[in-house]
Design a protein around this motif. Structure first.
Motif, short mmCIF file in Angstrom:
data_model
loop_
_atom_site.label_atom_id
_atom_site.label_comp_id
_atom_site.label_asym_id
_atom_site.label_seq_id
_atom_site.Cartn_x
_atom_site.Cartn_y
_atom_site.Cartn_z
N VAL A 191 5.63 14.05 0.81
CA VAL A 191 6.43 12.86 0.48
C VAL A 191 5.51 11.69 0.18
O VAL A 191 4.42 11.59 0.74
N GLN A 192 5.95 10.83 -0.73
CA GLN A 192 5.20 9.61 -1.03
C GLN A 192 6.05 8.41 -0.65
O GLN A 192 7.24 8.34 -0.97
N MET A 219 0.84 -1.19 0.00
CA MET A 219 0.00 0.00 0.00
C MET A 219 0.88 1.25 0.00
O MET A 219 1.83 1.35 0.78
N SER A 220 0.58 2.19 -0.87
CA SER A 220 1.34 3.44 -0.93
C SER A 220 0.78 4.44 0.08
O SER A 220 -0.39 4.37 0.46
N ILE A 221 1.62 5.37 0.50
CA ILE A 221 1.22 6.42 1.44
C ILE A 221 1.63 7.76 0.85
O ILE A 221 2.77 7.94 0.40
N GLN A 222 0.69 8.70 0.85
CA GLN A 222 0.95 10.04 0.34
C GLN A 222 0.77 11.05 1.48
O GLN A 222 -0.29 11.09 2.11
N PHE A 272 -3.77 6.83 2.48
CA PHE A 272 -3.37 5.44 2.34
C PHE A 272 -4.04 4.90 1.09
O PHE A 272 -5.26 4.76 1.05
N GLU A 273 -3.25 4.63 0.05
CA GLU A 273 -3.81 4.12 -1.21
C GLU A 273 -4.96 5.01 -1.68
O GLU A 273 -6.06 4.53 -2.00
N PRO A 281 -0.58 -6.07 9.24
CA PRO A 281 -0.71 -4.62 8.97
C PRO A 281 -0.49 -4.31 7.49
O PRO A 281 0.25 -4.99 6.80
N LYS A 282 -1.17 -3.26 7.04
CA LYS A 282 -0.96 -2.79 5.68
C LYS A 282 0.37 -2.03 5.58
O LYS A 282 0.97 -1.94 4.52
N VAL A 283 0.76 -1.44 6.72
CA VAL A 283 1.99 -0.65 6.79
C VAL A 283 2.72 -1.03 8.07
O VAL A 283 2.09 -1.18 9.12
N LEU A 284 4.03 -1.17 7.97
CA LEU A 284 4.85 -1.47 9.14
C LEU A 284 5.71 -0.25 9.46
O LEU A 284 6.47 0.23 8.61
#
Length: 358
Positions: A23-24, A1-4, A61-62, A155-158
């Protein structure tokens, strides 16, 4: 999953902790937030986690706006520096905790929990310590339990806040290698905070360098090290020698020395009649017994010839700090430099930053 992250701002009273952060974080990449203490990297991580909230700006998140969501709604795993394990629970129970406290309709069965926790402990190579308690483990083992616990809830993000900061140097080195290999196996978007440049360069796919609440540079580790874009990044990431001077007819003049700037090896185009600061890595300086094209002269005060490289320290009037030069063992044996000898320093490459004279 990307984070912007878009236009993020954060104050603590009068202190401006984060300033216009954009930041991405790319999907499945391991990104390091690198910077000195107080630069805002942990604050940014906690805001991404939902443990703090920004004054303004967005977190996506996405492409889904999670700015106002609490931590339990974001689906992140968070690993703290000091483990935060439950001392009255076994290793197995610590890892299983996040699964056992899920709402009943989302909670796996006991058999599924047992199977998942066992698999995670095998993944972090601690299945043989499943029945041990945290006080029976080493610091490195406790940190691996903390990581397994954060992964248990998928988790989607660690997010990792200085995960190895409380450990000694040798254990840190072993665990960062282990984390790099583990991340490649897991393929989860990961962000970790560190002030250790070696750790960031060794482990991450990408580095975000921060200073005084702002982002200085975002790039791959090789670019951060070899092509720093600001004086701060140049000095913070890797060892450098610093020389202050000015530009005169395409030459960098430092005191009585004048070095011709080669446009093929130096990315900066010098501007006439401006003050300039040159940052030069220790291995990018050549020692010479002749003054031709030198940037400085000095006296050798220390030689460390242990190992495959030789570190030489030089006292010079052209630098406020002792100058360090790194030679190969072969080059040193051929040159036979000695403590007390005067030498000249010729740059092979330099990073040049200029400031407009007023």
């Amino acid at each position: 999953m990307s984070i912007q992250i878009e236009n993020l701002e954060k104050h603590f009273g009068a202190f401006h902790a984060l300033k216009e952060i954009n930041v991405q974080f790319k999907q499945n990449q391991l990104t390091a937030l690198l910077g000195p203490s107080g630069c805002g990297k942990t604050t940014l991580l906690r805001i991404i986690a939902g443990l703090e909230f920004a004054d303004s700006g967005k977190i996506l998140f996405e492409n889904n706006d999670v700015t106002a969501l609490s931590a339990d709604k974001r689906g992140v795993g968070f690993v703290f520096q000091h483990y935060a394990l439950f001392q009255n629970m076994t290793v197995f129970e610590n890892v299983a905790f996040g699964l056992q406290v899920k709402p009943r309709k989302f909670r796996p069965s006991k058999e599924e929990i047992h199977e998942k926790v066992t698999a995670l402990l095998q993944l972090v190579k601690l299945d043989w310590l499943a029945n041990a308690y945290p006080n029976q483990l080493s610091g490195g083992q406790r940190q691996r339990v903390a990581l397994a616990r954060s992964l248990a809830v998928q988790p989607k993000v660690l997010l990792l806040d200085e995960p190895f900061g409380a450990l000694d140097a040798q254990v840190r080195k072993e665990l960062r290698r282990w984390l790099r290999d583990l991340h490649q196996e897991l393929n989860v978007t990961s962000i970790f905070v560190t002030h250790d440049q070696d750790e960031a360069l060794d482990v991450s796919d990408r580095i975000v360098v921060m200073n005084k609440g702002q982002i200085e540079q975002i790039d791959e580790p090789t670019q951060i090290y070899h092509s720093p874009q600001t004086p701060f990044v140049t000095q913070f990431v890797g060892d450098v020698n610093v020389f202050h001077g000015h530009i005169d007819q395409g030459n960098l003049v430092v005191g009585e020395f004048s070095h011709r700037i080669d446009p093929n090896t130096n990315h900066t185009v010098p501007v006439e009649n401006q003050s300039a600061t040159a940052y030069i890595r220790p291995y990018e300086l050549t020692l010479s017994r002749a003054a031709d094209n030198a940037l400085a002269a000095g006296i050798i005060t220390h030689i460390n010839a242990i190992g495959f490289i030789v570190r030489i320290e030089i006292e010079s009037r052209q630098s406020e700090q002792p100058i360090e030069v790194i030679l190969t063992k072969e080059s040193y044996m051929q040159s036979q430099y000695r403590i007390g000898e005067q030498v000249y320093l010729v740059p092979d490459k330099l990073n040049l930053f200029q400031q407009m004279n007023i």
